[in-house]
Design a protein around this motif. Structure first.
Motif, PDB file in Angstrom:
ATOM      1  N   VAL A 186       1.768   9.791  51.528  1.00 16.56           N
ATOM      2  CA  VAL A 186       0.903  10.386  50.911  1.00 16.56           C
ATOM      3  C   VAL A 186       1.233  10.330  49.485  1.00 16.56           C
ATOM      4  N   ARG A 187       2.594  10.491  49.078  1.00 14.83           N
ATOM      5  CA  ARG A 187       3.114  10.598  47.969  1.00 14.83           C
ATOM      6  C   ARG A 187       2.610   9.225  47.179  1.00 14.83           C
ATOM      7  N   LEU A 188       2.790   8.098  47.817  1.00  9.90           N
ATOM      8  CA  LEU A 188       2.289   6.671  47.315  1.00  9.90           C
ATOM      9  C   LEU A 188       0.921   6.593  46.874  1.00  9.90           C
ATOM     10  N   ILE A 189       0.013   7.589  47.697  1.00  9.39           N
ATOM     11  CA  ILE A 189      -1.414   7.258  47.515  1.00  9.39           C
ATOM     12  C   ILE A 189      -1.621   7.841  45.836  1.00  9.39           C
ATOM     13  N   PHE A 190      -0.952   8.960  45.784  1.00  8.13           N
ATOM     14  CA  PHE A 190      -1.016   9.654  44.547  1.00  8.13           C
ATOM     15  C   PHE A 190      -0.648   8.683  43.192  1.00  8.13           C
ATOM     16  N   MET A 191       0.085   7.698  43.520  1.00  4.06           N
ATOM     17  CA  MET A 191       0.389   6.564  42.283  1.00  4.06           C
ATOM     18  C   MET A 191      -0.989   5.893  41.847  1.00  4.06           C
ATOM     19  N   PRO A 192      -1.481   5.169  42.583  1.00  5.62           N
ATOM     20  CA  PRO A 192      -2.778   4.756  42.261  1.00  5.62           C
ATOM     21  C   PRO A 192      -4.066   5.641  41.580  1.00  5.62           C
ATOM     22  N   LEU A 193      -4.086   6.845  42.287  1.00  2.99           N
ATOM     23  CA  LEU A 193      -5.009   7.823  42.202  1.00  2.99           C
ATOM     24  C   LEU A 193      -4.804   8.081  40.534  1.00  2.99           C
ATOM     25  N   TYR A 194      -3.561   8.212  40.232  1.00  2.00           N
ATOM     26  CA  TYR A 194      -3.434   8.455  38.684  1.00  2.00           C
ATOM     27  C   TYR A 194      -4.406   7.455  37.896  1.00  2.00           C
ATOM     28  N   PHE A 195      -4.369   6.123  38.256  1.00  2.00           N
ATOM     29  CA  PHE A 195      -5.048   5.186  37.665  1.00  2.00           C
ATOM     30  C   PHE A 195      -6.724   5.169  37.766  1.00  2.00           C
ATOM     31  N   VAL A 196      -7.143   5.635  38.886  1.00  2.00           N
ATOM     32  CA  VAL A 196      -8.602   5.460  39.255  1.00  2.00           C
ATOM     33  C   VAL A 196      -9.145   7.013  39.145  1.00  2.00           C
ATOM     34  N   TRP A 216     -16.755   7.952  44.033  1.00  2.00           N
ATOM     35  CA  TRP A 216     -16.252   8.306  45.206  1.00  2.00           C
ATOM     36  C   TRP A 216     -15.042   9.295  45.086  1.00  2.00           C
ATOM     37  N   ASN A 217     -14.332   9.146  44.193  1.00  2.00           N
ATOM     38  CA  ASN A 217     -13.197  10.027  43.775  1.00  2.00           C
ATOM     39  C   ASN A 217     -13.508  11.386  43.262  1.00  2.00           C
ATOM     40  N   PRO A 218     -13.396  12.543  43.925  1.00  2.00           N
ATOM     41  CA  PRO A 218     -13.977  13.849  43.426  1.00  2.00           C
ATOM     42  C   PRO A 218     -13.114  14.069  42.284  1.00  2.00           C
ATOM     43  N   LEU A 219     -11.683  13.761  42.128  1.00  7.10           N
ATOM     44  CA  LEU A 219     -10.952  14.199  41.128  1.00  7.10           C
ATOM     45  C   LEU A 219     -11.263  13.646  39.769  1.00  7.10           C
ATOM     46  N   LEU A 220     -11.878  12.520  39.787  1.00  5.60           N
ATOM     47  CA  LEU A 220     -12.303  11.833  38.843  1.00  5.60           C
ATOM     48  C   LEU A 220     -13.669  12.594  38.002  1.00  5.60           C
ATOM     49  N   HIS A 221     -14.473  13.194  38.956  1.00  5.39           N
ATOM     50  CA  HIS A 221     -15.654  14.011  38.680  1.00  5.39           C
ATOM     51  C   HIS A 221     -15.184  15.088  37.732  1.00  5.39           C
ATOM     52  N   LEU A 222     -14.050  15.997  38.526  1.00  9.62           N
ATOM     53  CA  LEU A 222     -13.433  17.006  37.872  1.00  9.62           C
ATOM     54  C   LEU A 222     -12.731  16.924  36.657  1.00  9.62           C
ATOM     55  N   VAL A 231     -15.328  19.502  25.107  1.00  7.15           N
ATOM     56  CA  VAL A 231     -15.927  19.153  23.852  1.00  7.15           C
ATOM     57  C   VAL A 231     -17.298  18.661  24.298  1.00  7.15           C
ATOM     58  N   GLU A 232     -18.175  19.317  23.599  1.00  6.32           N
ATOM     59  CA  GLU A 232     -19.613  19.047  23.992  1.00  6.32           C
ATOM     60  C   GLU A 232     -20.253  17.700  23.776  1.00  6.32           C
ATOM     61  N   ASN A 233     -19.572  17.150  22.537  1.00  5.04           N
ATOM     62  CA  ASN A 233     -19.892  15.769  22.088  1.00  5.04           C
ATOM     63  C   ASN A 233     -19.527  14.755  23.123  1.00  5.04           C
ATOM     64  N   TYR A 234     -18.504  14.904  23.799  1.00  7.96           N
ATOM     65  CA  TYR A 234     -18.032  14.051  24.737  1.00  7.96           C
ATOM     66  C   TYR A 234     -18.927  13.436  25.745  1.00  7.96           C
ATOM     67  N   ARG A 235     -19.175  12.021  25.741  1.00  6.79           N
ATOM     68  CA  ARG A 235     -20.285  11.625  26.721  1.00  6.79           C
ATOM     69  C   ARG A 235     -19.738  11.626  27.978  1.00  6.79           C
ATOM     70  N   VAL A 236     -20.347  12.357  29.017  1.00  5.09           N
ATOM     71  CA  VAL A 236     -20.232  12.551  30.445  1.00  5.09           C
ATOM     72  C   VAL A 236     -21.390  11.575  30.934  1.00  5.09           C
ATOM     73  N   ILE A 237     -21.032  10.591  31.763  1.00  4.29           N
ATOM     74  CA  ILE A 237     -21.994   9.807  32.422  1.00  4.29           C
ATOM     75  C   ILE A 237     -22.819  10.505  33.467  1.00  4.29           C
ATOM     76  N   GLU A 238     -24.098  10.279  33.441  1.00  6.74           N
ATOM     77  CA  GLU A 238     -25.005  11.082  34.274  1.00  6.74           C
ATOM     78  C   GLU A 238     -24.625  11.092  35.932  1.00  6.74           C
ATOM     79  N   GLN A 239     -23.979  10.135  36.207  1.00  2.00           N
ATOM     80  CA  GLN A 239     -23.559  10.365  37.833  1.00  2.00           C
ATOM     81  C   GLN A 239     -22.455  11.131  38.025  1.00  2.00           C
ATOM     82  N   VAL A 240     -21.760  11.941  37.121  1.00  2.00           N
ATOM     83  CA  VAL A 240     -20.887  12.750  37.336  1.00  2.00           C
ATOM     84  C   VAL A 240     -21.335  14.164  37.363  1.00  2.00           C
ATOM     85  N   ASN A 241     -20.993  14.831  38.596  1.00  2.00           N
ATOM     86  CA  ASN A 241     -21.618  16.249  38.580  1.00  2.00           C
ATOM     87  C   ASN A 241     -20.462  17.153  39.494  1.00  2.00           C
TER      88      ASN A 241
END
Length: 270
Positions: A186-196, A216-222, A231-241
């Motif tokens: 499980v700890r090893l999984i968090f290493m690539p999770l940092y980059f994705v 598919w990564n929920p942490l990326l959305h968050l 920052v309201e001016n930061y462009r969040v892509i429309e697929q993120v929710n």
């Protein structure tokens, strides 16, 4: 060893809620003492990890490679991505192994395994909330934006992140109790999770063919939502929710609580 739970061992006429609150407070005090050991060096080390991350990444990408993120200053981009990631990582991993050093506490009939996990989660949230405020004060001192543009939505996104981290940590604590060797995996999984998870790179800078997989990564959305709320001016892509990670957090939390209820006596008996 004084656990701070002796008062809760003799509840007298206190209500169950008062007993529960006293137990959680004593466990939180115990975790704080174990984490920092009453030494100022422990507090500095807790601050040093994310601070070193930010400084190294600023030097690597900001100074050497002159990275610019449209709509948001690069230091603020790093802080609003790194702190949520570290909170989620530490919340999950520390909950996963929280019961290992707490078996002796279960001799007190008021202390349940869930109490230990809730107290540990509370400590992690407290630590990283304080760290976030410290970084924001530092950014404000250097003339960067320090207050979010959408604070209420940011608070909701943070609550979803905390609920998801707690649910996943509780689930892993129960599942790996009999198989602790799985925790290394499980700890090893968090290493690539940092980059994705978008901690370093903004989504709109990545090749379009990678996005369907990364989303598919929920942490990326968050993390992206944290930046867009700050920052309201930061462009969040429309697929993120927020709906996707919120639904996944609720499912994970419900599943972990159900599994805990089934396994709670085995957790206490070990």
């Amino acid at each position: 060893m004084n656990t701070g739970l002796t008062a809760s061992a003799a509840p007298g006429k206190r209500t169950p809620w008062q007993i529960q609150r006293a137990v959680l407070f004593a466990l939180l005090q115990r975790d704080l003492k174990a984490r920092f050991g009453g030494r100022w060096l422990g507090g500095l080390w807790t601050l040093f990890e994310p601070l070193a991350h930010v400084i190294i990444l600023m030097l690597l990408f900001g100074y050497l490679r002159h990275r610019v993120v449209p709509g948001i200053p690069f230091p603020l981009f790093l802080v609003t991505g790194l702190i949520p990631y570290l909170m989620f990582r530490n919340l999950t991993l520390r909950l996963m192994s929280a019961l290992d050093g707490s078996r002796g506490l279960f001799g007190y009939r008021q202390v349940k395994a869930i109490d230990v996990l809730v107290a540990r989660a509370g400590m992690e949230v407290l630590i990283y909330s304080v760290l976030f405020v410290v970084f924001l004060v530092a950014l404000g001192w250097t003339d960067f934006q320090w207050f979010p543009d959408r604070p209420l939505h940011l608070a909701v996104a943070s609550a979803v992140l905390i609920a998801f981290g707690f649910g996943l940590g509780l689930l892993l604590a129960v599942l790996t109790d009999d198989l602790p060797q799985l925790r290394v995996f499980v700890r090893l999984i968090f290493m690539p999770l940092y980059f994705v998870s978008g901690v370093i790179f903004p989504l709109h800078s990545l090749p379009a063919e990678f996005l369907p997989w990364l989303l598919w990564n929920p942490l990326l959305h968050l993390i992206e939502i944290h930046r867009g709320d700050f920052v309201e001016n930061y462009r969040v892509i429309e697929q993120v929710n927020l709906s996707y990670p919120a639904a996944l957090a609720l499912v994970t939390l419900a599943l972990s609580l159900a599994l805990y209820r089934v396994r709670r006596r085995q957790l206490l008996a070990r």
